[in-house]
Design a protein around this motif. Structure first.
Motif, PDB file in Angstrom:
ATOM      1  N   THR A  44       0.828  -1.201   0.000  1.00 27.75           N
ATOM      2  CA  THR A  44       0.000   0.000   0.000  1.00 27.75           C
ATOM      3  C   THR A  44       0.865   1.255   0.000  1.00 27.75           C
ATOM      4  N   GLN A  86     -10.198   0.509  -1.590  1.00 27.64           N
ATOM      5  CA  GLN A  86     -11.005  -0.594  -1.077  1.00 27.64           C
ATOM      6  C   GLN A  86     -12.332  -0.088  -0.522  1.00 27.64           C
ATOM      7  N   ASP A 165      -7.057  -1.697  -5.208  1.00 33.05           N
ATOM      8  CA  ASP A 165      -6.621  -2.158  -3.891  1.00 33.05           C
ATOM      9  C   ASP A 165      -7.672  -3.097  -3.312  1.00 33.05           C
ATOM     10  N   GLU A 166      -7.351  -4.399  -3.232  1.00 33.62           N
ATOM     11  CA  GLU A 166      -8.282  -5.414  -2.715  1.00 33.62           C
ATOM     12  C   GLU A 166      -9.667  -5.254  -3.345  1.00 33.62           C
ATOM     13  N   ALA A 169     -12.929  -7.573  -2.213  1.00 35.84           N
ATOM     14  CA  ALA A 169     -13.210  -7.808  -0.791  1.00 35.84           C
ATOM     15  C   ALA A 169     -14.706  -7.795  -0.482  1.00 35.84           C
ATOM     16  N   SER A 197      -3.976  -7.783  -3.999  1.00 32.90           N
ATOM     17  CA  SER A 197      -4.935  -8.717  -3.425  1.00 32.90           C
ATOM     18  C   SER A 197      -4.244  -9.665  -2.458  1.00 32.90           C
ATOM     19  N   HIS A 198      -4.997 -10.069  -1.398  1.00 30.71           N
ATOM     20  CA  HIS A 198      -4.552 -11.128  -0.496  1.00 30.71           C
ATOM     21  C   HIS A 198      -4.950 -12.496  -1.024  1.00 30.71           C
ATOM     22  N   HIS A 199      -5.865 -12.532  -2.003  1.00 31.00           N
ATOM     23  CA  HIS A 199      -6.408 -13.790  -2.490  1.00 31.00           C
ATOM     24  C   HIS A 199      -5.571 -14.300  -3.665  1.00 31.00           C
ATOM     25  N   ARG A 430      -9.028 -11.531   9.358  1.00 31.53           N
ATOM     26  CA  ARG A 430      -9.147 -10.251   8.651  1.00 31.53           C
ATOM     27  C   ARG A 430      -7.886  -9.421   8.873  1.00 31.53           C
ATOM     28  N   GLN A 460     -14.387 -14.741   3.659  1.00 37.85           N
ATOM     29  CA  GLN A 460     -13.464 -15.469   2.788  1.00 37.85           C
ATOM     30  C   GLN A 460     -13.962 -16.897   2.572  1.00 37.85           C
TER      31      GLN A 460
END
Length: 512
Positions: A44, A86, A165-166, A169, A197-199, A430, A460
Motif C-alpha cells: 500500500t 477498497q 486495492d483489494e 473484498a 490482493s490477499h487472495h 481479517r 473469505q
C-alpha cells in the motif's frame, strides 16, 4: 516501447521504520500486474507513492518513459494514474452520473449539464463493459455496481493505468468474475492494471505478471503463468504454507447453541436479521458466508449480548440466554472473537498480560478476594505467548506495539484458553498475513478437536471451505441456504450470496 510505470529504487521511511527499501517495479503497458505480500510488506505504501499520496525519500517515478514528480493525487491523475480504493467514496443520494462527474461537472451556461453527463457515462459504460444505469440513485445499488461507478470515475478522468486495492473484498464470486472480465477488456484496449490482493487464487486467475514484496523489498517479479500458488506463498513468507481443507472426524456431538427465528434492527431501525434459525453441535464448525453488510455483524452482536434482539430465542446448552448482558452471556459459556479486534477485542494501551486478564479479573485463580494474582497472570500469559506464537518481548509488552496478526493472536489466546463450550469467531484472519492465517486456522481446528462448538463468520470462502463442516449463506439478514463444507460449489454459493436461490431466479432483496 517504454514501460507504463517504472519505479526506480523507491525508498520510503516513517521515522526509523523503512516501509519501502530500494524497490524497483517495471510494469508493461497493456498488462495486469499483481502486487502481493504479507501485511507490512509495503504494498500500500508503494501504491500511495505512485498515486501521489506519499512522497518517496529516495528514488524516481517514470510514467510512459518520462520522469515524473507527483506531489499529490491531482498530479498523478493528470499523468494518467487512477486509484480505486477498497472503501468506496460515493454519495448515496446522487445518481450514478452525478457521482462519476463529482468535482468535474460538465457545465452549459453556468449550470450542470445533466444530459451530457448521463450521455458520457453511458458511453464510457458501453465502451468498457461496465453496465450501469446513469440515472439510478447510488444508494439503491449493490456493492458490485458501486465498484463499477468508482472505476468509471477513474476512467472519466483519463486514467491509462488503474490501481485496484483489494477490489474483490466486498464482491460475490460472480461479481468478481465480472470484474476480471472488465479488467481483461481494459488491457485489450491498451490500458494497464495494478492489482493488489490477499487472495492468491485471484492473482493466479487474472494477472499476467506478479511482483512479490517482503519486508519492504522486492523479492521477485515473474510471469504468473510460470508460478503456482505454493510458489507465491513461499516467496511471500519464505516457507511452505498449506491452506487445503483440514482433515477431521465426523461430527456427532449434542446441540450446544440453538437459534430460533431471530430478528433484530440496526442503528437505523431497519431489520438487520429476519427470522434466522440454526443449530451448532459440539465438535462442529458452522460457517456463516455472505457479502459484508448482510446481517453477519448484527448476528454476532446479538449472540454476544452487544445488541438486543427484537424477536426470537437463543439457547445455550438448552438454557435460554436471549436478552442477557454481554457479561452474563460470557459467564454462561460463550467466548467471543470480535470482527473489530481493535475496538472490542483489546485495550491497545494495556499490556498483553492485562488483555489476557480481561473477563477473568474476578475469577479464581486469576484473582483472590478481589486481588489479582500477578505471579499467576505472568506465568499464564508467558505460556499463552508461547502456545500461540505471539511475537512480543514478553507479558508486559503493550498491545499497541504488536502487528495486526499478533494482536489477533492475543484475542484468540484469551478467548480460546477458557472453558467456554461455544466459540463465536468473527473474521478470524481479517487483515492478517498468510503465515498468521495458517497458525490461526490450526488453532481453530484444535478447538474443534477439543469438542467446542464453533460459529465461524468470514467473508473469505476459501477460509470457510478449509474449516467449516457446514456453511450457512446469509443475504439481507436471512439464511438463504446451507451447503456442506467439503463440497462448496462456487456458482451455487455465489447465487445465494447475491440473494438468489438456485433454480428460483428470484432475489430475496426486500423480503420481510
Amino acid at each position: 516501447m517504454p514501460f507504463a510505470i517504472e519505479l526506480k529504487s523507491i525508498t520510503k521511511r516513517f521515522g526509523s521504520f523503512v516501509a519501502n527499501e530500494g524497490v524497483n517495479l517495471a510494469v508493461e503497458r497493456g498488462r495486469i500486474h499483481a502486487i502481493i505480500g504479507e501485511n507490512g510488506a509495503g504494498k500500500t505504501t508503494l501504491m500511495n507513492v505512485l498515486f501521489g499520496l506519499l512522497q518517496p525519500d529516495e528514488g524516481e517515478i517514470w510514467i510512459d518513459g518520462e520522469k515524473k514528480i507527483l506531489p499529490n493525487p491531482a498530479a498523478a491523475i493528470a499523468a494518467g494514474i487512477g486509484m480505486v480504493h477498497q472503501h468506496f467514496k460515493l454519495v448515496p443520494s446522487l445518481t450514478v452520473a452525478e457521482n462519476v462527474f463529482l468535482g468535474m461537472e460538465i457545465r452549459k451556461g453556468g449550470l450542470i449539464d445533466h444530459k451530457a453527463q448521463i450521455e458520457r457515462t453511458a458511453s464510457l459504460s458501453k465502451q468498457f463493459g461496465l453496465q450501469v444505469d446513469p440515472s439510478e440513485r447510488v444508494g439503491l445499488l449493490s456493492v458490485g455496481i458501486e465498484q463499477r461507478i468508482e472505476i468509471l470515475k477513474v476512467l472519466v478522468r483519463g486514467a491509462r493505468t488503474i490501481i485496484l486495492d483489494e477490489p474483490t473484498a466486498v464482491l460475490t464470486p460472480q461479481e468478481s468474475r465480472e470484474l476480471f472480465q472488465t479488467l481483461r477488456g481494459f488491457v485489450a484496449q491498451g490500458m494497464t492494471v495494478l492489482f493488489i490482493s490477499h487472495h492468491l487464487e485471484e492473482v493466479m486467475e487474472v494477472s499476467d505478471t506478479v511482483t512479490v514484496l517482503r519486508h519492504g523489498k522486492e523479492v521477485a517479479t515473474r510471469p504468473t503463468a510460470e508460478l503456482t500458488k505454493s510458489d507465491l506463498v513461499q516467496m511471500m513468507v519464505g516457507r511452505f504454507v498449506s491452506f487445503d481443507r483440514r482433515p477431521r472426524p465426523p461430527t456427532s456431538g449434542k446441540t450446544v447453541l440453538e437459534v430460533e427465528d431471530l430478528w433484530c434492527r440496526d442503528e437505523r431501525r431497519v431489520q438487520a436479521l429476519r427470522g434466522v434459525s440454526f443449530k451448532v453441535r459440539a465438535g462442529e464448525i458452522v460457517g456463516i458466508a455472505g457479502v459484508a453488510g448482510n446481517g453477519q455483524t448484527e448476528l454476532a452482536e446479538v449472540l454476544s449480548g452487544l445488541r438486543p434482539s427484537s424477536h426470537g430465542a437463543i439457547r445455550l446448552q438448552g438454557r435460554p440466554i436471549t436478552g442477557l448482558s454481554a457479561r452474563a452471556i460470557r459467564a454462561a459459556g460463550i467466548a467471543h472473537v470480535p470482527g473489530d479486534r481493535l475496538v472490542r477485542g483489546v485495550d491497545r494501551n494495556a499490556s498483553i498480560a492485562l488483555n489476557m486478564l480481561m473477563g477473568r479479573q474476578d475469577q479464581k485463580p486469576w484473582s483472590r478476594s478481589g486481588i489479582i494474582d500477578h505471579r499467576y497472570l505472568t506465568e499464564q500469559t508467558t505460556a499463552l505467548i508461547k502456545r500461540f506464537d505471539i511475537r512480543a518481548r514478553g507479558p508486559e509488552s503493550p498491545v499497541k506495539s504488536l502487528s495486526g496478526g499478533n494482536i489477533q493472536k492475543v484475542v484468540l489466546a484469551r478467548e480460546f484458553s477458557g472453558d467456554a463450550g461455544f466459540l463465536l469467531i468473527d473474521q478470524p484472519t481479517r487483515g492478517v498475513d498468510i503465515g498468521a492465517q495458517e497458525a490461526i486456522h490450526g488453532e481453530i481446528m484444535r478447538q474443534r478437536e477439543a469438542g467446542k462448538a464453533i460459529l465461524l463468520i468470514s467473508v473469505q470462502l476459501d477460509e470457510l471451505s478449509a474449516l467449516a463442516d457446514r456453511i450457512l449463506v446469509m443475504f439481507n439478514g436471512t439464511v438463504m441456504g446451507e451447503l456442506p463444507g467439503d463440497r462448496v460449489d462456487e456458482e451455487e454459493i455465489g447465487m445465494l450470496m447475491a440473494g438468489v436461490r438456485p433454480g428460483s431466479g428470484a432475489s430475496a432483496r426486500g423480503a420481510a
